[in-house]
Scaffold this motif. Structure first.
Motif, PDB file in Angstrom:
ATOM      1  N   TRP A   1      24.766  -6.949  48.875  1.00  0.00           N
ATOM      2  CA  TRP A   1      25.103  -6.698  47.475  1.00  0.00           C
ATOM      3  C   TRP A   1      26.604  -6.794  47.324  1.00  0.00           C
ATOM      4  O   TRP A   1      27.356  -6.265  48.133  1.00  0.00           O
ATOM      5  CB  TRP A   1      24.626  -5.316  47.036  1.00  0.00           C
ATOM      6  CG  TRP A   1      23.144  -5.221  47.008  1.00  0.00           C
ATOM      7  CD1 TRP A   1      22.344  -4.624  47.948  1.00  0.00           C
ATOM      8  CD2 TRP A   1      22.268  -5.734  46.015  1.00  0.00           C
ATOM      9  NE1 TRP A   1      21.039  -4.762  47.589  1.00  0.00           N
ATOM     10  CE2 TRP A   1      20.956  -5.426  46.408  1.00  0.00           C
ATOM     11  CE3 TRP A   1      22.464  -6.440  44.837  1.00  0.00           C
ATOM     12  CZ2 TRP A   1      19.848  -5.790  45.655  1.00  0.00           C
ATOM     13  CZ3 TRP A   1      21.360  -6.793  44.083  1.00  0.00           C
ATOM     14  CH2 TRP A   1      20.070  -6.473  44.503  1.00  0.00           C
ATOM     15  N   GLU A   2      27.026  -7.479  46.289  1.00  0.00           N
ATOM     16  CA  GLU A   2      28.446  -7.658  46.016  1.00  0.00           C
ATOM     17  C   GLU A   2      28.705  -7.253  44.567  1.00  0.00           C
ATOM     18  O   GLU A   2      27.917  -7.565  43.681  1.00  0.00           O
ATOM     19  CB  GLU A   2      28.789  -9.138  46.231  1.00  0.00           C
ATOM     20  CG  GLU A   2      30.235  -9.456  46.144  1.00  0.00           C
ATOM     21  CD  GLU A   2      30.479 -10.914  46.511  1.00  0.00           C
ATOM     22  OE1 GLU A   2      31.054 -11.139  47.582  1.00  0.00           O
ATOM     23  OE2 GLU A   2      30.086 -11.792  45.729  1.00  0.00           O
ATOM     24  N   TYR A   3      29.783  -6.534  44.349  1.00  0.00           N
ATOM     25  CA  TYR A   3      30.139  -6.105  42.995  1.00  0.00           C
ATOM     26  C   TYR A   3      31.244  -6.993  42.448  1.00  0.00           C
ATOM     27  O   TYR A   3      32.227  -7.251  43.130  1.00  0.00           O
ATOM     28  CB  TYR A   3      30.597  -4.648  42.991  1.00  0.00           C
ATOM     29  CG  TYR A   3      29.471  -3.689  43.246  1.00  0.00           C
ATOM     30  CD1 TYR A   3      28.722  -3.185  42.190  1.00  0.00           C
ATOM     31  CD2 TYR A   3      29.137  -3.307  44.533  1.00  0.00           C
ATOM     32  CE1 TYR A   3      27.674  -2.312  42.419  1.00  0.00           C
ATOM     33  CE2 TYR A   3      28.084  -2.428  44.771  1.00  0.00           C
ATOM     34  CZ  TYR A   3      27.365  -1.938  43.710  1.00  0.00           C
ATOM     35  OH  TYR A   3      26.317  -1.077  43.940  1.00  0.00           O
ATOM     36  N   THR A   4      31.057  -7.468  41.224  1.00  0.00           N
ATOM     37  CA  THR A   4      32.074  -8.263  40.541  1.00  0.00           C
ATOM     38  C   THR A   4      32.347  -7.628  39.184  1.00  0.00           C
ATOM     39  O   THR A   4      31.530  -6.875  38.663  1.00  0.00           O
ATOM     40  CB  THR A   4      31.624  -9.725  40.348  1.00  0.00           C
ATOM     41  OG1 THR A   4      30.411  -9.739  39.602  1.00  0.00           O
ATOM     42  CG2 THR A   4      31.400 -10.417  41.669  1.00  0.00           C
TER      43      THR A   4
ATOM     44  N   LYS B   1      32.751  -8.060  35.286  1.00  0.00           N
ATOM     45  CA  LYS B   1      32.445  -8.931  34.151  1.00  0.00           C
ATOM     46  C   LYS B   1      32.612  -8.114  32.881  1.00  0.00           C
ATOM     47  O   LYS B   1      32.004  -7.061  32.737  1.00  0.00           O
ATOM     48  CB  LYS B   1      31.016  -9.467  34.230  1.00  0.00           C
ATOM     49  CG  LYS B   1      30.824 -10.505  35.295  1.00  0.00           C
ATOM     50  CD  LYS B   1      29.452 -11.131  35.203  1.00  0.00           C
ATOM     51  CE  LYS B   1      29.294 -12.186  36.264  1.00  0.00           C
ATOM     52  NZ  LYS B   1      27.972 -12.779  36.259  1.00  0.00           N
ATOM     53  N   SER B   2      33.457  -8.582  31.997  1.00  0.00           N
ATOM     54  CA  SER B   2      33.723  -7.907  30.719  1.00  0.00           C
ATOM     55  C   SER B   2      34.127  -6.453  30.919  1.00  0.00           C
ATOM     56  O   SER B   2      33.719  -5.567  30.170  1.00  0.00           O
ATOM     57  CB  SER B   2      32.493  -7.987  29.808  1.00  0.00           C
ATOM     58  OG  SER B   2      32.136  -9.326  29.570  1.00  0.00           O
ATOM     59  N   GLY B   3      34.895  -6.201  31.976  1.00  0.00           N
ATOM     60  CA  GLY B   3      35.390  -4.853  32.227  1.00  0.00           C
ATOM     61  C   GLY B   3      34.389  -3.928  32.893  1.00  0.00           C
ATOM     62  O   GLY B   3      34.662  -2.748  33.066  1.00  0.00           O
ATOM     63  N   ARG B   4      33.223  -4.434  33.271  1.00  0.00           N
ATOM     64  CA  ARG B   4      32.195  -3.617  33.920  1.00  0.00           C
ATOM     65  C   ARG B   4      31.870  -4.199  35.292  1.00  0.00           C
ATOM     66  O   ARG B   4      31.914  -5.399  35.485  1.00  0.00           O
ATOM     67  CB  ARG B   4      30.914  -3.604  33.077  1.00  0.00           C
ATOM     68  CG  ARG B   4      31.136  -2.978  31.715  1.00  0.00           C
ATOM     69  CD  ARG B   4      29.872  -3.000  30.903  1.00  0.00           C
ATOM     70  NE  ARG B   4      28.827  -2.241  31.588  1.00  0.00           N
ATOM     71  CZ  ARG B   4      27.551  -2.293  31.274  1.00  0.00           C
ATOM     72  NH1 ARG B   4      27.140  -3.055  30.295  1.00  0.00           N
ATOM     73  NH2 ARG B   4      26.672  -1.580  31.926  1.00  0.00           N
ATOM     74  N   TYR B   5      31.517  -3.321  36.221  1.00  0.00           N
ATOM     75  CA  TYR B   5      31.092  -3.784  37.533  1.00  0.00           C
ATOM     76  C   TYR B   5      29.632  -4.202  37.457  1.00  0.00           C
ATOM     77  O   TYR B   5      28.794  -3.481  36.919  1.00  0.00           O
ATOM     78  CB  TYR B   5      31.243  -2.679  38.581  1.00  0.00           C
ATOM     79  CG  TYR B   5      32.671  -2.486  39.016  1.00  0.00           C
ATOM     80  CD1 TYR B   5      33.254  -3.365  39.916  1.00  0.00           C
ATOM     81  CD2 TYR B   5      33.420  -1.427  38.535  1.00  0.00           C
ATOM     82  CE1 TYR B   5      34.568  -3.195  40.322  1.00  0.00           C
ATOM     83  CE2 TYR B   5      34.733  -1.246  38.930  1.00  0.00           C
ATOM     84  CZ  TYR B   5      35.296  -2.136  39.830  1.00  0.00           C
ATOM     85  OH  TYR B   5      36.589  -1.969  40.225  1.00  0.00           O
ATOM     86  N   VAL B   6      29.343  -5.366  38.008  1.00  0.00           N
ATOM     87  CA  VAL B   6      27.990  -5.889  38.020  1.00  0.00           C
ATOM     88  C   VAL B   6      27.591  -6.133  39.475  1.00  0.00           C
ATOM     89  O   VAL B   6      28.321  -6.780  40.224  1.00  0.00           O
ATOM     90  CB  VAL B   6      27.900  -7.216  37.225  1.00  0.00           C
ATOM     91  CG1 VAL B   6      26.506  -7.797  37.289  1.00  0.00           C
ATOM     92  CG2 VAL B   6      28.338  -7.000  35.793  1.00  0.00           C
ATOM     93  N   LYS B   7      26.434  -5.615  39.873  1.00  0.00           N
ATOM     94  CA  LYS B   7      25.948  -5.781  41.244  1.00  0.00           C
ATOM     95  C   LYS B   7      25.149  -7.078  41.337  1.00  0.00           C
ATOM     96  O   LYS B   7      24.247  -7.306  40.541  1.00  0.00           O
ATOM     97  CB  LYS B   7      25.080  -4.583  41.622  1.00  0.00           C
ATOM     98  CG  LYS B   7      24.626  -4.573  43.057  1.00  0.00           C
ATOM     99  CD  LYS B   7      24.089  -3.227  43.471  1.00  0.00           C
ATOM    100  CE  LYS B   7      22.664  -3.030  43.085  1.00  0.00           C
ATOM    101  NZ  LYS B   7      22.065  -1.831  43.686  1.00  0.00           N
TER     102      LYS B   7
END
Length: 72
Positions: free
Chosen positions: A7-10, A12-18
């Motif tokens: 699992w990697e967190y990025t 997007k639009s100021g939120r972390y997405v897993k």
């Protein structure tokens, strides 16, 4: 080399997405990972109680090991 799903967190639009990511990883023992100062990027408990650790070096290569869950 073994394919491992991590699992990697990025951001997007100021939120972390897993997100799921597949990585080629080489088996390494814990002492060698410590000696090389690898970074733990993912850890999870397997169904049988063992723990999978995925490491990454500064060059971006992935390594993994599986412990019996007792820390020994």
């Amino acid at each position: 080399m073994k394919k491992i799903t991590i699992w990697e967190y990025t951001v997007k639009s100021g939120r972390y997405v897993k997100q799921e990511k597949e990585a080629e990883a080489e088996l390494i023992d814990r002492k060698e990972a410590i000696r090389r100062r690898l970074h733990i990027v993912n850890a999870r408990t397997q169904v049988d109680g063992r723990i999978l650790f995925v490491y990454q070096d500064d060059a971006g290569a992935y390594f993994y090991n599986i412990t019996n869950g007792t820390g020994k």
